[in-house]
Write a protein that holds these residues in place. Structure first.
Motif, PDB file in Angstrom:
ATOM      1  N   TYR A  62       2.687  23.360  46.321  1.00  0.00           N
ATOM      2  CA  TYR A  62       3.272  24.458  47.090  1.00  0.00           C
ATOM      3  C   TYR A  62       4.628  23.977  47.587  1.00  0.00           C
ATOM      4  O   TYR A  62       4.733  22.887  48.157  1.00  0.00           O
TER       5      TYR A  62
ATOM      6  N   THR B  78      17.781  29.120  46.727  1.00  0.00           N
ATOM      7  CA  THR B  78      16.435  29.550  46.376  1.00  0.00           C
ATOM      8  C   THR B  78      15.491  28.360  46.308  1.00  0.00           C
ATOM      9  O   THR B  78      15.872  27.276  45.874  1.00  0.00           O
ATOM     10  N   THR B  79      14.260  28.582  46.729  1.00  0.00           N
ATOM     11  CA  THR B  79      13.220  27.550  46.649  1.00  0.00           C
ATOM     12  C   THR B  79      12.892  27.241  45.193  1.00  0.00           C
ATOM     13  O   THR B  79      12.401  26.166  44.871  1.00  0.00           O
TER      14      THR B  79
ATOM     15  N   PHE C  90      11.606  30.323  56.412  1.00  0.00           N
ATOM     16  CA  PHE C  90      10.214  30.569  56.054  1.00  0.00           C
ATOM     17  C   PHE C  90       9.272  29.872  57.037  1.00  0.00           C
ATOM     18  O   PHE C  90       8.268  30.431  57.444  1.00  0.00           O
TER      19      PHE C  90
ATOM     20  N   LYS D 126       4.928  33.981  58.127  1.00  0.00           N
ATOM     21  CA  LYS D 126       5.130  33.224  56.893  1.00  0.00           C
ATOM     22  C   LYS D 126       4.695  31.773  57.049  1.00  0.00           C
ATOM     23  O   LYS D 126       4.208  31.158  56.108  1.00  0.00           O
ATOM     24  N   ARG D 127       4.870  31.216  58.218  1.00  0.00           N
ATOM     25  CA  ARG D 127       4.462  29.834  58.476  1.00  0.00           C
ATOM     26  C   ARG D 127       2.970  29.636  58.198  1.00  0.00           C
ATOM     27  O   ARG D 127       2.558  28.610  57.672  1.00  0.00           O
TER      28      ARG D 127
ATOM     29  N   ALA E  98       2.178  28.818  54.697  1.00  0.00           N
ATOM     30  CA  ALA E  98       2.517  27.445  54.318  1.00  0.00           C
ATOM     31  C   ALA E  98       1.601  26.416  54.965  1.00  0.00           C
ATOM     32  O   ALA E  98       1.683  25.237  54.662  1.00  0.00           O
TER      33      ALA E  98
ATOM     34  N   ASP F 224      13.281  26.628  52.382  1.00  0.00           N
ATOM     35  CA  ASP F 224      14.011  27.550  53.257  1.00  0.00           C
ATOM     36  C   ASP F 224      13.467  27.449  54.682  1.00  0.00           C
ATOM     37  O   ASP F 224      12.306  27.787  54.937  1.00  0.00           O
TER      38      ASP F 224
ATOM     39  N   MET G 228       5.214  28.788  45.623  1.00  0.00           N
ATOM     40  CA  MET G 228       6.378  28.812  46.487  1.00  0.00           C
ATOM     41  C   MET G 228       6.191  29.873  47.564  1.00  0.00           C
ATOM     42  O   MET G 228       5.572  30.907  47.331  1.00  0.00           O
ATOM     43  N   ASN G 229       6.738  29.611  48.700  1.00  0.00           N
ATOM     44  CA  ASN G 229       6.819  30.567  49.793  1.00  0.00           C
ATOM     45  C   ASN G 229       5.555  31.403  49.973  1.00  0.00           C
ATOM     46  O   ASN G 229       4.534  30.897  50.397  1.00  0.00           O
ATOM     47  N   GLY G 230       5.599  32.684  49.655  1.00  0.00           N
ATOM     48  CA  GLY G 230       4.492  33.593  49.907  1.00  0.00           C
ATOM     49  C   GLY G 230       3.420  33.629  48.827  1.00  0.00           C
ATOM     50  O   GLY G 230       2.555  34.491  48.845  1.00  0.00           O
TER      51      GLY G 230
ATOM     52  N   VAL H 282       8.443  24.638  49.609  1.00  0.00           N
ATOM     53  CA  VAL H 282       9.282  25.385  50.547  1.00  0.00           C
ATOM     54  C   VAL H 282      10.569  24.600  50.769  1.00  0.00           C
ATOM     55  O   VAL H 282      10.528  23.396  51.010  1.00  0.00           O
TER      56      VAL H 282
END
Length: 107
Positions: free
Chosen positions: A18, A87-88, A25, A31-32, A35, A22, A1-3, A20
């Motif tokens: 993986y 939340t993711t 993000f 952050k992109r 992903a 949000d 997830m995310n980071g 996402v």
């Protein structure tokens, strides 16, 4: 997830999925990259469908876009969509159930 992509790089492993959900993000330039560019090309991306317009078009072939049903619930079949919260993790847990996972590591 995310980071979690940062952990893959640091500890030399590759996620199968993986997630996402949000929008913020994907709108953050740093952050992109986690992903998209920094994510393994073998990892399946699962992204909230209404984020498609801000997602990377070059990653579309390895991305599944999932519709959001409504808030606060649990979907056992992501073909029908997923229930969201703030939340993711909500999407990640429903994805794990949908895939029939017996063990899940959420990063």
């Amino acid at each position: 997830m995310n980071g979690s992509t940062m952990l893959e790089e640091k500890f030399d492993f590759e996620s199968q999925y993986y997630v996402v959900s949000d929008k913020r993000f994907l709108l953050s330039p740093i952050k992109r990259k986690w992903a998209t560019d920094k994510l393994s090309k073998n990892t399946r991306r699962v992204i909230r469908a209404d984020l498609r317009d801000v997602d990377d078009p070059e990653s579309e072939d390895r991305t599944t876009y999932v519709n959001a049903i409504s808030r606060d619930g649990f979907s056992k079949n992501l073909s029908n969509g997923f229930f969201y919260g703030n939340t993711t993790t909500m999407l990640a847990i429903q994805l794990a159930w949908h895939l029939g996972s017996s063990e899940v590591y959420i990063l």
